[in-house]
Design an enzyme around this catalytic site. Structure first.
Site, PDB file in Angstrom:
ATOM      1  N   ASP A  67       3.359   9.322  -0.736  1.00 45.35           N
ATOM      2  CA  ASP A  67       2.159   8.573  -0.359  1.00 45.35           C
ATOM      3  C   ASP A  67       1.948   7.475  -1.394  1.00 45.35           C
ATOM      4  OD1 ASP A  67      -0.096   8.069   1.197  1.00 45.35           O
ATOM      5  OD2 ASP A  67      -0.679  10.173   1.244  1.00 45.35           O
ATOM      6  N   HIS A 104       0.814  -1.218   0.000  1.00 47.29           N
ATOM      7  CA  HIS A 104       0.000   0.000   0.000  1.00 47.29           C
ATOM      8  C   HIS A 104       0.850   1.271   0.000  1.00 47.29           C
ATOM      9  CE1 HIS A 104      -4.012  -1.895   0.781  1.00 47.29           C
ATOM     10  NE2 HIS A 104      -3.206  -2.900   1.051  1.00 47.29           N
TER      11      HIS A 104
HETATM   12  C1  GDG Z   1      -2.038   3.694   3.402  1.00 42.76           C
HETATM   13  C2  GDG Z   1      -1.086   4.423   2.440  1.00 42.76           C
HETATM   14  C3  GDG Z   1      -2.856   4.368   0.689  1.00 42.76           C
HETATM   15  C4  GDG Z   1      -8.298   9.847   8.459  1.00 42.76           C
HETATM   16  N1  GDG Z   1      -8.698  10.555   9.527  1.00 42.76           N
HETATM   17  C5  GDG Z   1      -9.889  10.078   9.884  1.00 42.76           C
HETATM   18  C6  GDG Z   1     -10.262   9.063   8.993  1.00 42.76           C
HETATM   19  N2  GDG Z   1      -9.255   8.945   8.124  1.00 42.76           N
HETATM   20  C7  GDG Z   1      -9.263   8.000   6.998  1.00 42.76           C
HETATM   21  C8  GDG Z   1      -9.399   8.732   5.681  1.00 42.76           C
HETATM   22  C9  GDG Z   1      -8.839   7.684   4.715  1.00 42.76           C
HETATM   23  C10 GDG Z   1      -7.792   6.970   5.571  1.00 42.76           C
HETATM   24  O1  GDG Z   1      -8.040   7.301   6.931  1.00 42.76           O
HETATM   25  C11 GDG Z   1      -6.396   7.442   5.238  1.00 42.76           C
HETATM   26  O2  GDG Z   1      -6.044   6.864   4.033  1.00 42.76           O
HETATM   27  P1  GDG Z   1      -4.815   7.383   3.197  1.00 42.76           P
HETATM   28  O3  GDG Z   1      -4.818   6.710   1.889  1.00 42.76           O
HETATM   29  O4  GDG Z   1      -4.898   8.857   3.063  1.00 42.76           O
HETATM   30  O5  GDG Z   1      -3.513   7.078   4.055  1.00 42.76           O
HETATM   31  P2  GDG Z   1      -2.880   5.883   4.964  1.00 42.76           P
HETATM   32  O6  GDG Z   1      -3.637   5.660   6.214  1.00 42.76           O
HETATM   33  O7  GDG Z   1      -1.474   6.312   5.152  1.00 42.76           O
HETATM   34  O8  GDG Z   1      -2.962   4.553   4.099  1.00 42.76           O
HETATM   35  C12 GDG Z   1      -1.862   5.252   1.438  1.00 42.76           C
HETATM   36  C13 GDG Z   1      -3.694   3.552   1.663  1.00 42.76           C
HETATM   37  O9  GDG Z   1      -2.871   2.826   2.581  1.00 42.76           O
HETATM   38  C14 GDG Z   1      -4.582   2.549   0.935  1.00 42.76           C
HETATM   39  O10 GDG Z   1      -3.839   1.730   0.083  1.00 42.76           O
HETATM   40  O11 GDG Z   1      -3.719   5.208  -0.054  1.00 42.76           O
HETATM   41  O12 GDG Z   1      -0.987   5.858   0.516  1.00 42.76           O
HETATM   42  O13 GDG Z   1      -0.178   5.251   3.171  1.00 42.76           O
HETATM   43  O14 GDG Z   1      -9.833   6.766   4.377  1.00 42.76           O
HETATM   44  O15 GDG Z   1     -10.723   9.072   5.464  1.00 42.76           O
HETATM   45  N3  GDG Z   1     -11.418   8.397   9.063  1.00 42.76           N
HETATM   46  C15 GDG Z   1     -12.283   8.743  10.059  1.00 42.76           C
HETATM   47  N4  GDG Z   1     -11.985   9.725  10.974  1.00 42.76           N
HETATM   48  C16 GDG Z   1     -10.824  10.402  10.918  1.00 42.76           C
HETATM   49  O16 GDG Z   1     -10.589  11.292  11.751  1.00 42.76           O
HETATM   50  N5  GDG Z   1     -13.449   8.124  10.157  1.00 42.76           N
END
Ligand code: GDG
Length: 467
Positions: free
Chosen positions: A358, A154
């Site tokens: 990312d 990821h």
């Molecule tokens: C890894 C990779 C890749 C965040 N704050 C809250 C909340 N979130 C949710 C967001 C989003 C998720 O967390 C974050 O996803 P990201 O993709 O931005 O980043 P990572 O956690 O680092 O994920 C990344 C991912 O895996 C999938 O393959 O895209 O690059 O690093 O869904 O909405 N959700 C809630 N409250 C919050 O305060 N409910």
């Protein structure tokens, strides 16, 4: 392939019905096909036996392996999040190498491999999620598992130069080579992976696109992950974001949502917003940055530092610009419910997504899915996020350049309705089409794909028959 699907991920939902994109997609794939989901039990135990704990589930099996405090320190917080995470996010300067991390990381993978090997059938297909389990295929092979094993990483594949900072560099590449399929987020990741194998003198590119390392041949593919876009769009209309925020009619919102992680470029974002405020004329309308940044991995030193840095930066910017009836940065350092998040995206004029590195970045996709197509906001996105490869209609910025961020904010706020609609339409089409189910199907499709033997395969099996 006729065997079961076995998914291995570090997190496993404990309840019956999971929430959140990735776990929902895996849940759906398993509900459709049947199979088994294996993950770490969230409660630490004094001694980890090699017995799985069965978890409640419907339509497929769910099993958890137990971890000790030592596993948590050396595997999860240690090698996974203090070595591999910074390495893959281009922050070799943050590598924290304790002698116990690497053996702890490998030992946990070997333990899980032994447990899986005891229950796996030859035809089962094993799909491994992420950097917590890079040695798993190699360990499973040692235990005699011969079935298909796929990995989805990821996070970014590391830059070849950064990999030199890893003492286990050679082994790192061998771990990948033990899988049958390595799924990466972007074409750029695939290019980095192939180049790393090439420059290490390890890999040979075959005519059918597979990489050959020693006797093993495996696919390296770009399979960009998506979100459950329809559900997210629906959720965004369930609450009124303006009243949730108690916004005055004069106030507009720019939104940022990230785990509080140094890879997400939060200090640069705050500086960019500060620069935007510096260059804005005193106007009637006020624009605030709403930053939601729930804590994560707080026991790792680099995460405590980023929290301190952000608190001081937001204090400085607010100190310089706050008025009696307005605070420019609203900084929320705790998680908010998913449906609230969706409504907040929808009322925000700009989605500000500025990671330094990312794998993908799902927030960029969620922001687009949540918009009102008739009056959409503007996505401002780092060129260095994996998502930028698919989301060219966003305003792409350099996350290291505060002025570039400030200019994009100003441009986004002033963007005419027609241009906003056009950009959003193109982005939304992609987010809806390349959703998380499509991703899941694509990964499993590759993993299951019957392969016609190549000329080399035939030669190899002939040689084996004659010996
Ligand atoms: C890894 C990779 C890749 C965040 N704050 C809250 C909340 N979130 C949710 C967001 C989003 C998720 O967390 C974050 O996803 P990201 O993709 O931005 O980043 P990572 O956690 O680092 O994920 C990344 C991912 O895996 C999938 O393959 O895209 O690059 O690093 O869904 O909405 N959700 C809630 N409250 C919050 O305060 N409910």
């Amino acid at each position: 392939m006729t065997g079961r699907l076995i998914v291995v991920s570090n997190r496993i939902p404990m309840g019956d019905v999971p929430s959140g994109g990735l776990v929902v997609a895996i849940h759906e794939a398993l509900s459709e096909r049947g199979g088994l989901w294996i993950g770490a039990h969230p409660d630490v135990v004094d001694e980890a036996t090699e017995e799985f704990a069965d978890l409640p589930s419907n339509g497929y099996e769910k099993k958890a392996f137990r971890i000790t405090e030592e596993d948590h320190q050396t595997h999860y917080l240690g090698y996974a999040n203090s070595v591999l995470w910074p390495l893959c996010h281009h922050r070799a300067d943050l590598l924290a190498m304790e002698p116990s991390y690497f053996p702890g990381y490998v030992a946990l993978n070997e333990r899980v491999a032994r447990m899986i090997a005891r229950i796996a059938e030859p035809e089962d297909m094993i799909w491994v999620q992420d950097y917590h389990f890079l040695p798993l295929a190699q360990a499973l092979r040692k235990e005699g598992v011969t079935g298909r094993i796929g990995l989805f990483l990821h996070i970014p594949f590391p830059h070849a130069g950064d990999l030199d900072a890893l003492s286990e560099r050679e082994l790192f590449l061998d771990w990948f080579a033990a899988f049958d399929m390595v799924g990466l987020q972007t074409q750029a990741d695939v290019a980095r992976c192939l180049e790393t194998f090439r420059s290490a003198g390890k890999g040979e590119m075959m005519l059918d696109g597979r990489l050959k390392v020693g006797k093993r041949k495996f696919d390296v593919l770009s399979l960009p992950i998506g979100i459950d876009a329809e559900r997210f769009a629906e959720m965004a209309t369930e609450h009124d974001g303006r009243s949730l925020l108690n916004l005055s009619p004069r106030e507009d919102i720019i939104i940022g949502v990230d785990r509080l992680d140094y890879s997400k470029g939060l200090p640069g974002r705050f500086r960019g917003f500060g620069r935007f405020l510096d260059m804005s004329e005193e106007g009637d309308r006020r624009v605030s940055l709403l930053q939601i940044a729930p804590p994560t991995r707080e026991d790792v030193a680099a995460y405590a530092e980023i929290r301190d840095e952000l608190e001081s930066l937001s204090g400085k910017i607010n100190g310089a610009h706050t008025e009696l009836d307005w605070t420019p940065i609203r900084y929320i350092h705790r998680p908010v419910p998913r449906d609230t998040l969706a409504a907040l995206y929808r009322v925000s004029r700009i989605g500000l997504v500025t990671p330094l590195a990312d794998g993908m970045n799902l927030v960029a996709k969620e922001y687009v899915a949540a918009q009102d197509p008739e009056d959409p906001g503007v996505l401002v996105l780092s060129r260095t996020a994996g998502a930028a490869e698919q989301m060219e209609e966003a305003l792409l910025i350099n996350p290291y350049d505060a002025d570039d961020i400030a200019r994009a904010i100003a441009r986004g706020l002033a963007m005419p309705l027609e241009e906003r609609r056009e950009r959003h339409k193109a982005l939304l089409e992609g987010v809806m089409r390349d959703n998380v189910s499509a991703w899941c199907e694509a990964c499993l499709g590759w993993l299951e794909r019957p392969r016609r033997p190549t000329h080399e395969d035939a030669q190899q099996s002939q040689a084996q028959e004659t010996t």
